[in-house]
Design a protein around this motif. Structure first.
Motif, PDB file in Angstrom:
ATOM      1  N   UNK A   6     -33.368  14.721  21.263  1.00  0.00           N
ATOM      2  CA  UNK A   6     -34.380  13.793  21.006  1.00  0.00           C
ATOM      3  C   UNK A   6     -35.660  14.918  21.306  1.00  0.00           C
ATOM      4  N   UNK A   7     -35.502  15.567  22.355  1.00  0.00           N
ATOM      5  CA  UNK A   7     -36.657  16.577  22.545  1.00  0.00           C
ATOM      6  C   UNK A   7     -36.946  17.418  21.466  1.00  0.00           C
ATOM      7  N   UNK A  12     -40.074  11.728  22.801  1.00  0.00           N
ATOM      8  CA  UNK A  12     -39.865  11.846  24.059  1.00  0.00           C
ATOM      9  C   UNK A  12     -39.498  10.669  24.574  1.00  0.00           C
ATOM     10  N   UNK A  13     -38.093  10.844  25.409  1.00  0.00           N
ATOM     11  CA  UNK A  13     -37.574   9.445  26.022  1.00  0.00           C
ATOM     12  C   UNK A  13     -37.012   8.496  24.510  1.00  0.00           C
ATOM     13  N   UNK A  14     -37.173   7.466  25.248  1.00  0.00           N
ATOM     14  CA  UNK A  14     -36.447   6.469  24.133  1.00  0.00           C
ATOM     15  C   UNK A  14     -37.597   6.072  23.068  1.00  0.00           C
ATOM     16  N   UNK A  15     -37.412   5.428  22.132  1.00  0.00           N
ATOM     17  CA  UNK A  15     -38.357   5.184  20.891  1.00  0.00           C
ATOM     18  C   UNK A  15     -39.230   4.206  21.348  1.00  0.00           C
TER      19      UNK A  15
ATOM     20  N   UNK B  81     -38.728   5.721  14.734  1.00  0.00           N
ATOM     21  CA  UNK B  81     -38.587   4.947  15.836  1.00  0.00           C
ATOM     22  C   UNK B  81     -40.045   4.541  16.701  1.00  0.00           C
ATOM     23  N   UNK B  82     -41.006   4.489  15.787  1.00  0.00           N
ATOM     24  CA  UNK B  82     -42.262   4.172  16.491  1.00  0.00           C
ATOM     25  C   UNK B  82     -42.714   2.929  16.058  1.00  0.00           C
ATOM     26  N   UNK B  83     -41.864   2.533  14.951  1.00  0.00           N
ATOM     27  CA  UNK B  83     -42.414   1.070  14.511  1.00  0.00           C
ATOM     28  C   UNK B  83     -41.264   0.088  14.496  1.00  0.00           C
ATOM     29  N   UNK B  84     -41.342  -1.260  14.889  1.00  0.00           N
ATOM     30  CA  UNK B  84     -40.507  -2.219  14.749  1.00  0.00           C
ATOM     31  C   UNK B  84     -39.868  -2.190  13.234  1.00  0.00           C
ATOM     32  N   UNK B  85     -38.447  -2.231  13.101  1.00  0.00           N
ATOM     33  CA  UNK B  85     -37.864  -2.443  11.790  1.00  0.00           C
ATOM     34  C   UNK B  85     -37.839  -3.716  11.483  1.00  0.00           C
ATOM     35  N   UNK B  86     -37.414  -4.018  10.009  1.00  0.00           N
ATOM     36  CA  UNK B  86     -37.473  -5.230   9.614  1.00  0.00           C
ATOM     37  C   UNK B  86     -36.445  -6.407  10.407  1.00  0.00           C
TER      38      UNK B  86
END
Lengths: 92, 166
Positions: A6-7, A12-15, B81-86
């Motif tokens: 991840x790093x 950083x940490x969980x999404x 992983x920074x936006x909610x997926x469908x």
């Protein structure tokens, strides 16, 4: 191991999407049922009072929570029975 | 609103009523004459929360549950992983999906010019709008992969089966 990965990939940490989902699930279960934490605590105390008339329960171990199944809201009460009262009071 | 729509019904195939955002009078007015609802949301916490409230109100008014359009999806954010997926949004809201619209600057450009993006053959959002229209007409239109994991899967499967039908 996955932490290192991840790093390396800049996570950083969980999404943050995962955090968003978890936050939404909590907020929406309260929105939908229109039950706030205060009311949930009142319901818990009432349940403990009624159940305690028949069996011993430790109020500290009782959990009352909300969860969703599809668009349906459920109120869930988990009430562990104290070991002492397993042999029912009524037997006395 | 009901009288106006009843006058239009015999002449029109579809009447689209654009509801103002929020749950105030404008929303109630917009749904008064409607047969069904398309709920448009962004994959953001506050927008999904509002959409959930709207779905609840639609159900209470016997107009629900409606169908969901997820707007302004940014595939690179979903992949990161920074936006909610469908799948997340559908699981949370528990309604049927009718459209996935990617973030697309051609929407801004075409609204600047006053040309509908739906008529722009090169616009990705325009393609998504046309797909929604066809689904409304009852056609079974597959959802193209927008979301990161899916596109990665497709890329991998293309690597493994260069000419494969996967």
């Amino acid at each position: 191991m996955s932490g290192i990965f991840d790093r390396l990939t800049g996570h950083g940490g969980r999404s943050s999407a995962k955090a968003a989902k978890e936050r939404l699930i909590v907020v929406l279960s309260h929105d939908r049922a229109d039950i706030g934490p205060g009311l949930l605590e009142t319901i818990k105390q009432e349940i403990v009072r009624v159940i305690s008339e028949h069996i011993d329960v430790d109020p500290a171990t009782v959990q009352v929570s909300l969860f969703s199944e599809g668009r349906e809201q459920h109120l869930k009460a988990d009430i562990p029975i104290s070991a002492a009262s397993s042999r029912r009071k009524r037997a006395l | 609103m009901i009288r106006l729509c009843d006058e239009l019904r015999p002449e029109m195939d579809w009447i689209l009523i654009d509801s103002p955002a929020g749950i105030e009078r404008g929303f109630r007015n917009a749904i008064a004459a409607s047969d069904t609802a398309l709920i448009v949301t962004n994959p953001e916490v506050s927008a999904v929360r509002d959409a959930d409230r709207i779905i609840g109100l639609l159900e209470a008014e016997q107009k629900g549950p409606g169908k969901l359009i997820i707007n302004r999806i940014k595939p690179e954010l979903v992949e990161r992983g920074d936006m909610l997926d469908t799948a997340d949004v559908l699981e949370i809201l528990a309604v049927d999906l009718i459209g996935l619209i990617p973030e697309d600057e051609t929407v801004l450009i075409s609204t600047n010019r006053g040309n509908p993006a739906a008529l722009d053959p090169k616009s990705k959002a325009g393609q998504a709008f046309r797909d929604i229209a066809r689904r409304l007409m009852g056609e079974d239109v597959p959802f193209p992969p927008l979301n990161g994991t899916e596109s990665l899967k497709h890329r991998l499967s293309r690597l493994i089966h260069p000419k494969g039908a996967a």
